[in-house]
Every structure is written in C-alpha cells, then in structure tokens.
Scaffold this motif. Structure first.
Motif, PDB file in Angstrom:
ATOM      1  N   LEU A 182       0.847  -1.192   0.000  1.00 24.28           N
ATOM      2  CA  LEU A 182       0.000   0.000   0.000  1.00 24.28           C
ATOM      3  C   LEU A 182       0.881   1.239   0.000  1.00 24.28           C
ATOM      4  O   LEU A 182       1.598   1.511   0.967  1.00 24.28           O
ATOM      5  N   THR A 213       1.598   6.678  -7.761  1.00 24.09           N
ATOM      6  CA  THR A 213       1.925   7.097  -6.404  1.00 24.09           C
ATOM      7  C   THR A 213       1.494   8.540  -6.191  1.00 24.09           C
ATOM      8  O   THR A 213       1.505   9.357  -7.107  1.00 24.09           O
ATOM      9  N   THR A 421      -3.068   9.790   5.287  1.00 19.58           N
ATOM     10  CA  THR A 421      -3.200   8.985   4.075  1.00 19.58           C
ATOM     11  C   THR A 421      -4.042   7.752   4.334  1.00 19.58           C
ATOM     12  O   THR A 421      -3.840   7.051   5.338  1.00 19.58           O
ATOM     13  N   ALA A 423      -5.309   4.217   2.202  1.00 18.47           N
ATOM     14  CA  ALA A 423      -5.062   3.410   1.002  1.00 18.47           C
ATOM     15  C   ALA A 423      -5.817   2.092   1.119  1.00 18.47           C
ATOM     16  O   ALA A 423      -5.952   1.536   2.226  1.00 18.47           O
ATOM     17  N   GLU A 425      -7.247  -1.597  -1.356  1.00 14.53           N
ATOM     18  CA  GLU A 425      -7.375  -2.314  -2.623  1.00 14.53           C
ATOM     19  C   GLU A 425      -8.178  -3.583  -2.409  1.00 14.53           C
ATOM     20  O   GLU A 425      -8.276  -4.109  -1.282  1.00 14.53           O
ATOM     21  N   ASN A 448      -6.302   5.648  -3.191  1.00 17.64           N
ATOM     22  CA  ASN A 448      -5.319   6.266  -2.308  1.00 17.64           C
ATOM     23  C   ASN A 448      -5.732   7.721  -2.114  1.00 17.64           C
ATOM     24  O   ASN A 448      -5.955   8.444  -3.088  1.00 17.64           O
ATOM     25  N   ARG A 450      -4.883  11.332   0.169  1.00 20.95           N
ATOM     26  CA  ARG A 450      -3.979  12.027   1.090  1.00 20.95           C
ATOM     27  C   ARG A 450      -4.440  13.468   1.291  1.00 20.95           C
ATOM     28  O   ARG A 450      -4.752  14.173   0.332  1.00 20.95           O
ATOM     29  N   GLN A 498      -6.495  12.559  -4.496  1.00 21.76           N
ATOM     30  CA  GLN A 498      -7.118  11.233  -4.483  1.00 21.76           C
ATOM     31  C   GLN A 498      -6.821  10.526  -5.798  1.00 21.76           C
ATOM     32  O   GLN A 498      -6.934  11.112  -6.881  1.00 21.76           O
TER      33      GLN A 498
END
Length: 794
Positions: A182, A213, A421, A423, A425, A448, A450, A498
C-alpha cells in the motif's frame, strides 16, 4: 497537532511489556527449554505453493544454517507444528518468497496485483533484500539497505532524517514508500529497518502493477518513474523468536532492539510478533543528537482457506539540529567541509512522528480463485525549525559579494506539517488451465487518498530585509548564531489528492512456463484540490481530476531453466501538476496526469547459487519548466528527461563461504525538446540534474576458515560525477566510499543458543564529499561511522 507522546515514552512502555512477557515465557517454559537442550526435534516440513517452488531454496537453507553455526551445534529452538494447509498459487498472504543462496536477497518478490513471482519468472529487474542482510549490516533505516543497490542513490542529506531517492536517475519521494503493498503508508520521511522482513526494489515505472503514487504533498508527484520500493513487515515464523540486541553507533548512540514472536492454536495458525527499537545519543556529526524509536506489532492467521495479517506501529524521531541540503547562488562549488562538520545552527530541530497500520486478508473461493482485500492508514506529523543554507560565496552580511569561499546565507523558517493517508485495494486472482496455455488472471481496484496540511512561520521582515537573513560560513560552525523571532505567517494551506484505479492483467504461460506473456491495463483517475487560507482568492483552486489508461506488455522466454530472457513495455504516471509559484502568470493551472514510457530488455542467469541480471532500458518523463511568453513568465509542460541505461546485478554464493552482492549501473540522462531560455541559453541535450553516468556497488562476505564462526565483510560504493543545474555549469566530483565489517557467532554458555557480535565501519577513510544533487539542491555525504551490536537469543 503536535503529539505529546515522545519516542522514549512509547517505546519504553512497549519494550517493558515485551520484556515482562519474555520473562513469563521463559519461566513457564523452563521444562521445555531443558528438554530442548537434551534432544533435537525432527525437522519441520511445510508444503510450499507452486510459486515458491524454486530449485535453489533447499540449498540456500542449508547454506544459511552452515553460515550461522558451521562449527557448533546449538540446541534446536521450539518449533511450531506444521500447518497442514497449502496456500494456492493465487495466494500471497504469509507466503513471502524464501531467501536465495547466501541469504542476502530473496528468490522473488511481489509484483503488485500480479502477486508473488520468482526472480526467473519476473519480466522486470527486481531485487528483494532480506531481514538477514538488514541485521548483519546493522541497517538503521531503509536508506542503509538501499546503499547496496547500484540503481538507487539517496538524494536527501545524510543526518537530515529523510530518505528520498533516485532510482534509475529519476526522483522517488520518501512519501511514496509502500508498506505491505500500500503506497504512502510507510513512515513518511524515514523508516526504521528493524521491523522490515523484505525491502523490495522494482526498477522502472509500475503504474499498471501498483497504481500511481501520490507523491509528497499531493500537489505534484514524480510518479515513481524510475522504480518503486515496497516494504514487507515481519510476522511470526514457525520457529519461536526471543531476541534482544544491544547497539552502539558513533559518537555515543546507544540503543536496543527487541524481537519476540510466538504462534498459537492447534496448528499454530495464530501468530504474533513484536519489534521495537530505541536509541539516543550523539551522532557522527559534531553537535548533533538523535533520539529515535518505534514499536510495531504484527498479527496473522493462517487457516485452511483464508489468511489474514495486520500491523500497527508508531515511530518518532527527535533530531537536533538536522542537516539540510544546500542551494547555490553562485556558479562556484566550494570544496566540502571536513567530514563531520555540522554547518547547522544549534537551535534547529526536526521532530517527525508516524502512526501507521495495515490489514490484508484473502479467501480461497476455489483452489484456483482467490479474493483479497487490504486497507492502510497513516498519520504523519512533523514539527521543525531550521535554515536551509544558500551557498553565496560572499562575506557575512552580503548576498553576492565581496567574495568569500563557502559564504552561506538563509531565510530560516519554522512550521508544522501533517500528512493523513488512506489506502485500500480489493481484487481477484485466478489460475486457469485452457489446454496447452495457462492463464493467470488478475483484477484489482485501488484507491489512495492524502490530505496535506502545512503551516509555516518566518522571522519578522523589517526594513532593511537583510535583518531577517542569517549569514555564516560553510567551514565555521555557527554555534553563536542567534535565533530570530518567528512571528510572520508565511504559509497556511491544505491540499487534497485522491487516486482511484482499476486494473486487469493476464499472464499466459505455455511449454511448462518456458514462455510467459503478460498483457495488462489500468484505468486511473487522479484529482487534486488546494485551499490557501492566506490568499484564498489566488492561491486556492477547486478539486479537479482527470483520467488516463496505462497499458503494459511483458515477455519471459526461458530456453533452458537457468536462463531467462525478458522484455517489457510499461508506463508510469505523474499526478496532476499544480502551478503554485506566485511569479507565474498561469498560477493555479493544473496539468493532466502525464504518462511515462519505458522499454526494457534483459537476461538473467541462475546457477542455483549465484544469479546475474543484465538489463537495458530507456525511460522518458515529461519535465515541467519555466519559460517566457511575450515577456511574461509561465510554468508549462515542455521538454522531457530521457534516461538510457544498462544495469548489471549480481547476488548469491561463489562458494559456500563467499557471498557477493552488488552491480554496476550506466545511465545517459539527457534533457530533450527543451526551449531556449529568455537569456538565449539552450539546455536541449544537456545532462539531466543529479544523474551520474556510472554508479557501482560491490559487497562481499567471507566465512573464515581459520576462526570458525568469524565472517569478514566489505563494500565499495562509487558514484560518478553529477550536474547540479540544467545548464551543466556546476558539477559535483565523483566519490567513492569504503565500508568494512566483521561478525562473530558463538554459543551462549548459559542456554547454548547463538550470540552474534557485529562490528561495521562506514566510510573508513572519513572522506568528505558532495554526495548528490537534485532539483537545484545538493547534499553532503556522511562522515566515518562506527557500528557495534550484540544479539542474544533466548
């Protein structure tokens, strides 16, 4: 918000708890330990899943045993009963690839949503460094581990508390480090190495495999173009661990590591492992003190059709004063100061704290289909106060002259930042045989998010403005430089970023995996928004997003089992770039996510004990440059950086007593398609900033025959000349660093278990050198550093 809980308090609390648990465990298991001292248990065998079957594994296990205890036979530790469940090829939780011969790197690594792959079945250049290497080299943070890789160079200042990198000559932000797959969940600026089982370095862009990223503040990201770093946390193995290590590093850093793990249940399906470290004292730099600590708890479950693991950790650092990077206001680069010179003001400080957690689970729907999901959260806070020096080569009190070599000036700042943050999946992996062709199909959804908050305060700016500027000299430590009053709010903003994506891939294999072809694609949406609380009208902008599709193609051909030919075309992705400088006429403009393309090919040779990889690659990345149109300055996407290179990587055993690790990287990094500047200069075809033509690392270990249990180690790191600026007017000289070490393993007279004493010296010659350049800043290398540790097993 500044955390009131210090590194010392939290780590001492958890460490005392671990020691108490240790004492109770030893007391309650006295009869067991006595029995183990009298007899050896039979070996434990666990059936491995298909991806983990690799011919060198058994050799590497016997080699590691002989390497640690060649001349002595310790009593066997208590081992957990074998779990009678086999993880299918579509599973990944709890199936970290085993170590290769020599124990320094693994036989494979994770490839994002494709799952785990062996080295010879991976169509990329990937190296996975093991916990054994981390412990033997006494690595303190991940930057120490990556010092073994010729394709990686740390570009943040040594002694500065941050670990940003160049991979294949492209910037990789410390905020992009992945934890258990992640991105952005690892400690933001620097990660302690004590709780890490694997450090996986995948070279080249990998947006298809992992998603893009988020990078830094979220306003802009390099996109992990040159590669990615994934950190795998430690979990309980089948053998119980109770280990305490005392540490020392120069000049007077004393500390400890605690590592305790157990497995419980009828089949030892439940595991728990605690890793913590704490150190405090003076560093190799003059007048610098560092207090660092962390505690990470790992839990896992290994069931018949389901597996789960979770980690929760806290890390804190108090660095006084932090060493910062330099920028140049003069085209003259002065010689570096004497190694260990602390050019920072005494009142500067740097205090990051990180809370992080990950959870990952998977269920085998059928023996050929696995569903999985993962979630991570990271809260990073930092408080700081420091100047970042500008080399003006001017006398104190002047910005440009009269000339004085090493003259420094700086506008100091103080502030706080917070990175929050999330994250996650979810996906499916299926393994389907369709006649002569096997299909390994993967589908994955990833997100993801932040939020970055920044508040910066600067000194009062009276007239004349020079009264708020600090002046000193590079060669004279500023011990008497007074601290100004910080009372002007210079920045107060929030950035939201995002990323959301969906990927699908199919690896088609035939002829007993001799031919493997992968085709993949990922649809990615990236958005950012900025709120400026000081200038909401001009500095803020609403949330905007854009979408792109990134494909990938990869091929592996194995004419014989020991040779693997591979090629790939993959794309990276940079997040939307926000123009933030007030001097630009297009302030607030947002440039859509930009693709980065890589073409790579190579060959891998695996003798069973020694592996060699030769790679050739070309990567192109868009550059954001400043230019003038009609006499007005704009920031525009114009021009590219193109890196063409070759890599040679080696690892493994030459003989059972001699191990090698390292390689050579050659890169021709160029600026291309760049326009002529306003002053008439042209940077087109110039060498890219911070990209050395040659980087080389070679490390060796030798188990001596004349003293059983004694291992001698050595490593040489070479970095070629680098350019500081786009016009190639200032060059950093090449540099070479030599490290040496030794470790000695013997049996404890109290319990018959191994005690390991390790000693290392980094930068043996105490060489002073300019280490790296990036983004118009440069950094110094670390001075000679002594490391000493003793590990006790209970």
């Amino acid at each position: 918000m500044r955390r009131e809980l210090s590194a010392r308090k939290i780590v001492r609390t958890l460490s005392l708890g671990a020691v108490s648990y240790l004492a109770l465990s030893l007391e309650s298991s006295g009869e067991l330990q006595q029995a183990l001292a009298q007899t050896n248990l039979p070996p434990v065998t666990v059936d491995a899943p298909k991806p983990r079957v690799h011919q060198p594994v058994q050799r590497s296990q016997s080699t590691r045993a002989s390497r640690g205890q060649r001349s002595v036979a310790a009593a066997a530790p208590r081992q957990a009963a074998p779990v009678p469940y086999v993880v299918p090829a579509t599973g990944t939780v709890g199936t970290v690839p085993p170590a290769y011969a020599g124990g320094q790197v693994a036989t494979g690594g994770s490839l994002g949503f494709l799952g785990n792959r062996g080295v010879m079945n991976t169509p990329f250049n990937q190296t996975s460094y093991t916990a054994e290497l981390i412990q033997n080299q006494q690595a303190r943070t991940i930057r120490d581990v990556l010092a073994n890789d010729p394709s990686v160079r740390v570009v943040q200042a040594a002694g500065g508390g941050a670990d940003s990198l160049f991979i294949r000559g492209f910037y990789y932000d410390s905020g992009d480090f992945a934890l258990n797959g992640l991105a952005g969940i690892a400690p933001y600026y620097s990660t302690g190495a004590n709780f890490i089982e694997r450090v996986e370095v995948l070279k080249g862009p990998s947006a298809v495999l992992n998603g893009m990223t988020i990078g830094g503040t979220g306003a802009t990201s390099g996109g992990a173009v040159g590669g990615t770093v994934n950190l795998i946390t430690k979990h309980a193995p089948d053998v119980d661990i109770t280990r305490i290590t005392g540490t020392y590093s120069s000049k007077s850093q004393f500390g400890e590591h605690i590592d305790v793990s157990r497995r419980y249940g009828e089949h030892k399906e439940w595991g728990v492992r605690l890793n913590s470290t704490y150190s405090n004292g003076n560093t190799p730099w003059n007048r610098q003190r560092d207090e660092f600590g962390n505690a990470v708890l790992g839990l896992d479950y290994r069931g018949e059709n389901a597996r789960f693991e979770a980690d929760i950790g806290y890390q804190a650092d108090v660095l006084k004063p932090p060493l910062r990077f330099f920028s140049l206001a003069s085209p003259i680069l002065p010689p570096p100061p004497k190694a260990g010179t602390n050019f920072q003001v005494p009142w500067a400080y740097y205090e990051p704290t990180d809370f992080f957690t990950t959870a990952r689970g998977e269920v085998d729907v059928f023996d050929w289909l696995t569903a999985y999901g993962a979630f991570g959260y990271h809260d990073s806070n930092i408080n700081y106060k420091y100047p970042s020096p500008i080399i003006s080569n001017a006398v104190p009190g002047a910005n440009t002259g009269p000339f004085q070599l090493g003259g420094l000036r700086s506008n100091p700042l103080a502030g706080s930042e917070r990175f929050e943050t999330y994250a996650g999946e979810a996906g499916l992996r299926a393994n389907v045989d369709a006649g002569p062709i096997n299909h390994a199909v993967s589908m994955n959804y990833a997100i993801n998010d932040r939020t970055y908050r920044q508040r910066v305060v600067t000194p009062l700016n009276p007239s004349p403005a020079t009264q708020s500027v600090l002046y000193w000299n590079l060669y004279n430590e500023p011990t008497n430089l007074a601290q100004p009053v910080f009372n002007v709010l210079a920045a107060n903003q929030r950035t939201n970023a995002q990323l959301e994506s969906f990927g699908i891939a199919d690896t088609m294999s035939m002829l007993n995996n001799r031919i493997q072809f992968t085709i993949a694609a990922r649809h990615q949406t990236a958005g950012t928004g900025v709120t400026n609380f000081i200038a909401p009208g001009t500095g803020s902008r609403p949330y905007q997003e854009a979408s792109v599709i990134t494909p990938a193609y990869a091929l592996v051909v194995k004419p014989v089992e020991s040779i693997s030919l591979y090629a790939n075309y993959v794309e990276g992705l940079q997040t939307p770039h926000v123009v933030t400088g007030a001097n630009f006429r297009n302030l607030g403009d947002v440039f859509a996510p930009n693709k980065t393309m890589q073409v790579e090919g190579g060959v891998k040779f695996d003798t069973g004990r020694f592996t060699t990889t030769v790679s050739f690659f070309k990567i192109e990345q868009r550059s954001i440059i400043s230019t003038f149109i009609g006499g007005l300055q704009y920031q525009l996407p114009n021009g590219k950086q193109r890196n063409v290179g070759a890599e040679l990587n080696v690892f493994g055993e030459i003989t059972p007593d001699i191990r090698l690790l390292g390689g050579v990287t050659l890169i021709d990094g160029r600026q291309i398609d760049t326009p002529r500047a306003a002053n008439g200069s042209n940077t087109d075809g110039k060498v890219a900033i911070g990209v050395p033509t040659v980087s080389a690392n070679i490390g060796a270990e030798w188990d001596t025959w004349f003293v059983p249990g004694l291992t001698l180690t050595g490593r040489v790191i070479y970095t070629g000349s680098q350019y500081y600026d786009t016009a190639n007017l200032v060059a950093l000289p090449d540099w070479t660093r030599v490290d040496i070490g030794a470790r000695y393993t013997f049996l404890s007279p109290w319990n018959g278990k191994p005690i390991v004493v390790r000693a290392n010296i980094e930068n043996v010659g105490n060489k002073a050198y300019w280490a790296s350049a990036y983004s118009n800043v440069l950094t110094l290398g670390a001075p000679r550093t002594y490391l000493l540790s003793t590990t006790f097993n209970f």
